[in-house]
Scaffold this motif. Structure first.
Motif, mmCIF file in Angstrom:
data_model
loop_
_atom_site.group_PDB
_atom_site.id
_atom_site.type_symbol
_atom_site.label_atom_id
_atom_site.label_comp_id
_atom_site.label_asym_id
_atom_site.label_seq_id
_atom_site.Cartn_x
_atom_site.Cartn_y
_atom_site.Cartn_z
ATOM 1 N N LEU A 58 0.820 -1.209 0.000
ATOM 2 C CA LEU A 58 0.000 0.000 0.000
ATOM 3 C C LEU A 58 0.857 1.264 0.000
ATOM 4 C CD1 LEU A 58 -2.696 -0.968 2.677
ATOM 5 C CD2 LEU A 58 -2.705 -1.416 0.216
ATOM 6 N N ASP A 59 2.187 1.088 -0.083
ATOM 7 C CA ASP A 59 3.138 2.200 -0.086
ATOM 8 C C ASP A 59 3.164 2.961 1.242
ATOM 9 O OD1 ASP A 59 3.848 1.675 -2.746
ATOM 10 O OD2 ASP A 59 2.181 2.884 -3.491
ATOM 11 N N VAL A 60 2.846 2.276 2.331
ATOM 12 C CA VAL A 60 2.926 2.887 3.651
ATOM 13 C C VAL A 60 4.400 2.947 4.062
ATOM 14 C CG1 VAL A 60 2.269 2.688 6.083
ATOM 15 C CG2 VAL A 60 0.660 1.992 4.291
ATOM 16 N N GLU A 145 0.880 12.082 2.429
ATOM 17 C CA GLU A 145 2.071 12.766 1.952
ATOM 18 C C GLU A 145 3.325 11.963 2.297
ATOM 19 O OE1 GLU A 145 4.496 17.008 2.493
ATOM 20 O OE2 GLU A 145 2.540 16.720 3.460
ATOM 21 N N SER A 146 3.372 11.458 3.527
ATOM 22 C CA SER A 146 4.518 10.661 3.954
ATOM 23 C C SER A 146 4.620 9.384 3.133
ATOM 24 C CB SER A 146 4.394 10.334 5.447
ATOM 25 O OG SER A 146 5.493 9.578 5.889
ATOM 26 N N ALA A 151 7.610 6.128 -0.710
ATOM 27 C CA ALA A 151 7.530 5.173 -1.810
ATOM 28 C C ALA A 151 8.650 5.402 -2.820
ATOM 29 C CB ALA A 151 6.174 5.279 -2.499
ATOM 30 N N LYS A 152 9.211 6.621 -2.835
ATOM 31 C CA LYS A 152 10.255 6.969 -3.796
ATOM 32 C C LYS A 152 11.663 6.789 -3.216
ATOM 33 C CE LYS A 152 7.185 10.433 -5.850
ATOM 34 N NZ LYS A 152 6.981 11.887 -6.110
ATOM 35 N N TYR A 153 11.756 6.576 -1.902
ATOM 36 C CA TYR A 153 13.076 6.448 -1.283
ATOM 37 C C TYR A 153 13.668 5.060 -1.519
ATOM 38 C CZ TYR A 153 11.935 10.714 1.368
ATOM 39 O OH TYR A 153 11.600 11.988 1.733
ATOM 40 N N THR A 154 14.966 5.027 -1.732
ATOM 41 C CA THR A 154 15.684 3.751 -1.803
ATOM 42 C C THR A 154 16.026 3.306 -0.383
ATOM 43 O OG1 THR A 154 17.860 4.820 -1.887
ATOM 44 C CG2 THR A 154 16.708 4.470 -3.994
ATOM 45 N N PRO A 155 16.402 2.028 -0.181
ATOM 46 C CA PRO A 155 16.818 1.592 1.157
ATOM 47 C C PRO A 155 17.968 2.425 1.712
ATOM 48 C CG PRO A 155 16.405 -0.302 -0.230
ATOM 49 C CD PRO A 155 16.307 0.898 -1.124
ATOM 50 N N TYR A 197 11.563 15.218 4.996
ATOM 51 C CA TYR A 197 11.583 13.809 4.608
ATOM 52 C C TYR A 197 10.248 13.077 4.758
ATOM 53 C CZ TYR A 197 16.639 14.467 4.699
ATOM 54 O OH TYR A 197 17.909 14.910 4.467
ATOM 55 N N HIS A 198 9.311 13.625 5.512
ATOM 56 C CA HIS A 198 8.075 12.890 5.783
ATOM 57 C C HIS A 198 6.826 13.648 5.324
ATOM 58 C CE1 HIS A 198 10.484 10.036 8.067
ATOM 59 N NE2 HIS A 198 11.036 11.058 8.685
ATOM 60 N N TYR A 199 6.498 14.739 5.987
ATOM 61 C CA TYR A 199 5.313 15.532 5.637
ATOM 62 C C TYR A 199 5.490 16.920 6.215
ATOM 63 C CZ TYR A 199 4.288 13.990 10.390
ATOM 64 O OH TYR A 199 4.387 13.707 11.730
#
Length: 244
Positions: A58-60, A145-146, A151-155, A197-199
């Motif tokens: 769900l991209d959480v 938003e977070s 969802a776009k961040y790499t590990p 980085y989050h919202y």
């Protein structure tokens, strides 16, 4: 059940590196770690991993998943049932694609008149579950938003973000005066970190977070790992900052 980290990763369809990372950030700890550092996972740990994979579907973001799993009203069975629904819909779509390829290769039409789930159907169910999670476990606007950002961040990016967060927490743990200039600068830095980085973290949201750090035992316990009273100092520093 006693699976090695490689066996657990293979069974869940993730990389060993992913399981190591989940362990590092405290999202999923192995059920057993030997003196030599070997990780093992039992049935309960694998069930938790399945829930994590559902929310990642769900991209959480990972930090939000940790809060969801720790929530008193979190229903593990419900999460697994929803994950099963999504997986079944995905499998049926893949079956249809394979059937179409076989028909094209063999030149034989094999029609099935039964209604089949489309990509749009799967996306609709996925979005419904994501919205339910947002409404149930977090401020919807900030949650979405977070989720979109993470969802776009790499590990590697996630690791750097978490390292920055931990650096701020550790600095709070060393502070002597929550209302002093050092602590107030840290509050500003923490608010900027969340926004970057989050919202978008307004003063109102920041004030609510400060209260949550001392009112929710889970957050208090987590923050106090950076030094006794860290949660209390952060809460007091944020309260002073938001009064200005």
């Amino acid at each position: 059940m006693r699976l090695s980290v490689s066996e657990a990763a293979k069974r869940a369809g993730v990389s060993v590196r992913t399981l190591h990372y989940y362990d590092e950030i405290g999202l999923l700890k192995p059920s057993e770690t030997t003196g030599a550092g070997y990780r093992f996972y039992d049935g309960a740990a694998m069930a938790s991993l399945q829930q994590i994979l559902f929310y990642r579907e769900l991209d959480v973001p990972l930090d939000q998943i940790r809060r969801i799993l720790d929530a008193p009203d979190h229903d593990r069975t419900e999460a697994l049932q929803k994950h099963r629904t999504l997986l079944l819909m995905k499998r049926r779509r893949l079956d249809d694609m394979l059937r179409l390829v076989d028909e094209t290769i063999g030149g034989i039409a094999m029609y099935d008149e039964r209604p089949r789930p489309t990509q749009a159907d799967w996306e609709a169910v996925k979005n419904q579950y994501a919205q339910e999670a947002a409404e149930r476990w977090g401020n919807t606007e900030a949650f979405l938003e977070s989720r979109e950002r993470h969802a776009k961040y790499t590990p590697e990016q996630e690791a750097r973000i978490n390292a920055g967060m931990e650096e701020i927490f550790a600095a709070f743990g060393r502070c002597a005066d929550p209302e002093g200039p050092e602590a107030q600068a840290l509050v500003k830095r923490w608010q900027a970190h969340i926004t970057q980085y989050h919202y978008h973290c307004t003063d109102g949201i920041l004030a609510c977070l400060g209260q949550m750090y001392v009112n929710d035992p889970r957050f208090t316990e987590s923050l106090d790992k950076y030094g006794p009273g860290t949660a209390r100092k952060m809460s007091a520093a944020i309260a002073a900052y938001c009064k200005k």
